[in-house]
Write an enzyme that holds these catalytic residues in place. Structure first.
Site, PDB file in Angstrom:
ATOM      1  N   SER A 262       0.838  -1.196   0.000  1.00  0.00           N
ATOM      2  CA  SER A 262       0.000   0.000   0.000  1.00  0.00           C
ATOM      3  C   SER A 262       0.877   1.252   0.000  1.00  0.00           C
ATOM      4  O   SER A 262       1.715   1.414  -0.880  1.00  0.00           O
ATOM      5  CB  SER A 262      -0.969  -0.049   1.182  1.00  0.00           C
ATOM      6  OG  SER A 262      -1.992   0.903   1.050  1.00  0.00           O
TER       7      SER A 262
ATOM      8  N   GLU B 116      -8.901  -4.819  -4.772  1.00  0.00           N
ATOM      9  CA  GLU B 116      -8.279  -3.770  -3.967  1.00  0.00           C
ATOM     10  C   GLU B 116      -9.292  -2.743  -3.458  1.00  0.00           C
ATOM     11  O   GLU B 116      -9.097  -2.133  -2.410  1.00  0.00           O
ATOM     12  CB  GLU B 116      -7.215  -3.036  -4.797  1.00  0.00           C
ATOM     13  CG  GLU B 116      -6.034  -3.886  -5.241  1.00  0.00           C
ATOM     14  CD  GLU B 116      -4.979  -4.049  -4.174  1.00  0.00           C
ATOM     15  OE1 GLU B 116      -5.239  -3.667  -3.011  1.00  0.00           O
ATOM     16  OE2 GLU B 116      -3.899  -4.567  -4.494  1.00  0.00           O
TER      17      GLU B 116
ATOM     18  N   HIS C  60      -7.683  -5.592  -0.313  1.00  0.00           N
ATOM     19  CA  HIS C  60      -6.461  -4.863   0.008  1.00  0.00           C
ATOM     20  C   HIS C  60      -5.887  -5.376   1.324  1.00  0.00           C
ATOM     21  O   HIS C  60      -6.614  -5.573   2.295  1.00  0.00           O
ATOM     22  CB  HIS C  60      -6.799  -3.380   0.116  1.00  0.00           C
ATOM     23  CG  HIS C  60      -5.620  -2.470   0.212  1.00  0.00           C
ATOM     24  ND1 HIS C  60      -4.700  -2.328  -0.809  1.00  0.00           N
ATOM     25  CD2 HIS C  60      -5.211  -1.637   1.207  1.00  0.00           C
ATOM     26  CE1 HIS C  60      -3.780  -1.446  -0.453  1.00  0.00           C
ATOM     27  NE2 HIS C  60      -4.071  -1.012   0.765  1.00  0.00           N
TER      28      HIS C  60
END
Length: 510
Positions: free
Chosen positions: A195, A319, A423
């Site tokens: 991330s 995601e 995610h």
């Protein structure tokens, strides 16, 4: 107890047994001086050597930050300190013997939150299973790490918008000079992150001063495009100063403002940003066109910077699912298709009239008409993560270093399966934590251990020799076919997955 002797001074850690292997653990080692007082909003300086023995048996504090809301399930409240936050942790199978590959982890958290001591980043399991030396790093976050003060404070603050990245470079210099004392090979360093941590890695690839500090890079759900122009950053700075009760004439007062007041204004800015997007709120980002980042990192990579670095990068299939499922509803929110159109236009670079083309391409990929939720989730995933990853791979075409791509597709059973391959779901697989309480919300005890073994092994083999190795399957370089490893319970390689969507964005960019 166990001691190691880096150049900065003796450190004392602990020895633990993990999966029948011995791992030496050193926590909270200072790698830079305190970024406080006259050093607030300025680049880091190396840690001063110390006399005697530094107790490194307990984690150091995180960088100043507000509590996450809602906090991830199982997340313990973080202890932070502006004074002592620039520290790192090391897990090593041995402090002597053959020099081992080094893996330096950069945590995520939207450049707003996170810590090198979060339970999901405990490097003991990865070090024990793979024989690598694992390092996790703290860096300055939020305004203290990324506020562009150059225009209002002048000399000495030209790089205030890139301090978090400069902290990481200082940590990598510390690793180069000291990791040999922990059994690591300073000439074989891989920097990896997820991330915002992966975005930091992607930005480091575009920073001239990073050259030679790492041999390989792994980016999990990241991008080399998360930066602003100085003008955009100056606008954010003006808004932030206003929230602090200051203006440009009184900007210097921020140097002595209590950190709690800075965090209060930071949270207000986060809320404003979140209300203005249906994707991921990112109020603080590095600034290109600055001394340490003279060009946008993607442009610098395209121009050949760090061409010899081997790169492994990829994304998770879903995601955007957290942003779709966990965002509180607000009065006046449009329907999902209109939200998707807003994301594609503001973040993805598609014109508003191209949303039907995007929906048609997604229908081809899914082989079914997408629902509104699916449309929004995919729009976020493509705009924020997947297509920037594709563009970075394209920018690396012809690089001296190898390039490898993956798509993680194992679906979380959480929330009745609504989150999919969401995610951050890949993190416990890489760190071999799929059975821990911290991973339980997402894995529900059903994560395939074989996939964790495969991914952690592939990451470690890439760190060792620049080639990710999967059991029973050759993982080819990305190359003209866009070969991509599909990471799921059944491993496979697919050429150019979700091609129709990639081609749509590529055509729009021309």
């Amino acid at each position: 107890m166990t001691d190691a002797h880096p150049r900065t001074g003796t450190v004392r850690g602990t020895t633990v047994a993990i999966e029948e292997a011995t791992v030496h653990r050193f926590l909270g080692i200072p790698y830079a001086g305190p970024p406080t007082g006259s050093r607030r909003f300025r680049p880091p300086v190396p840690a001063a050597p110390w006399q005697g023995v530094c107790d490194c048996t307990a984690p150091g504090p995180a960088a100043p930050q507000n509590p996450e809301s809602p906090a991830p399930p199982g997340q313990e409240p973080r202890t932070w300190s502006e004074q002592d936050c620039l520290n790192l942790n090391i897990w090593t199978p041995g402090t002597t013997g053959t020099a081992r590959p080094v893996m330096v982890w950069v945590h995520g958290g939207a450049y707003l939150s996170g810590s090198n001591s979060d339970a999901m980043y405990d490097g003991g399991g990865l070090a024990a299973a793979t024989g690598t030396v694992v390092v996790t790093v703290n860096y300055r976050l939020g305004a203290l790490g990324f506020l562009h003060l150059a225009d209002v404070l002048g000399a000495g603050y030209e790089d205030s918008s890139n301090l978090g990245l400069l902290d990481l470079l200082e940590a990598l210099r510390w690793v180069q000079g000291n990791i040999g004392a922990f059994g690591g090979d300073p000439g074989n360093v891989t920097v990896f992150g997820e991330s915002a941590g992966a975005a930091a890695v992607g930005t480091l690839l575009g920073m001239p001063s990073s050259a030679g500090l790492f041999r390989r890079a792994i980016m999990q759900s990241g991008t080399a495009e998360r930066c602003r122009t100085p003008q955009e950053s100056a606008r954010v700075c003006a808004e932030f100063l206003e929230l602090c009760g200051l203006d440009s004439d009184r900007a210097g007062e921020i140097l002595a403002l209590p950190v709690e007041r800075i965090l209060e204004a930071q949270e207000q800015l986060v809320q404003r940003t979140a209300a203005a997007t249906f994707a991921v709120p990112l109020p603080f980002q590095p600034a290109a066109g600055t001394p340490s980042l003279p060009r946008p990192p993607l442009d610098a990579v395209r121009g050949g910077l760090n061409t010899g670095v081997d790169l492994l990068l990829g994304t998770n299939l879903n995601e955007g699912s957290f942003a779709v499922e966990m965002r509180p509803p607000a009065p006046g929110d449009p329907g999902f298709p209109d939200r998707a159109a807003a994301v594609l236009a503001s973040t993805g670079g598609l014109q508003p009239g191209q949303t039907p083309c995007y929906a048609a391409a997604l229908k081809q990929v899914l082989d079914a008409e997408p629902s509104g939720r699916q449309l929004l989730e995919a729009a976020i995933a493509d705009s924020v993560y997947r297509q920037p990853s594709n563009r970075l791979l394209d920018a690396r075409s012809g690089s001296e270093g190898r390039n490898f791509s993956y798509l993680f597709t194992w679906r979380s059973p959480a929330m009745g399966g609504k989150l999919g391959a969401c995610h951050a779901l890949d993190i416990p697989f890489v760190f071999r934590h799929v059975e821990t309480p911290q991973a339980a919300f997402l894995t529900r005890g059903n994560a395939p251990a074989s996939l964790s073994v495969a991914m952690s092994g592939a990451w470690a083999s890439f760190a060792e020799a620049g080639i990710p190795r999967l059991p029973g399957l050759e993982w080819p370089e990305y190359g003209p076919l866009r070969a991509t490893a599909i990471l799921d319970q059944e491993l496979r390689v697919e050429d150019d997955p979700r091609r129709e969507l990639r081609e749509l964005f590529a055509a729009a960019a021309r």
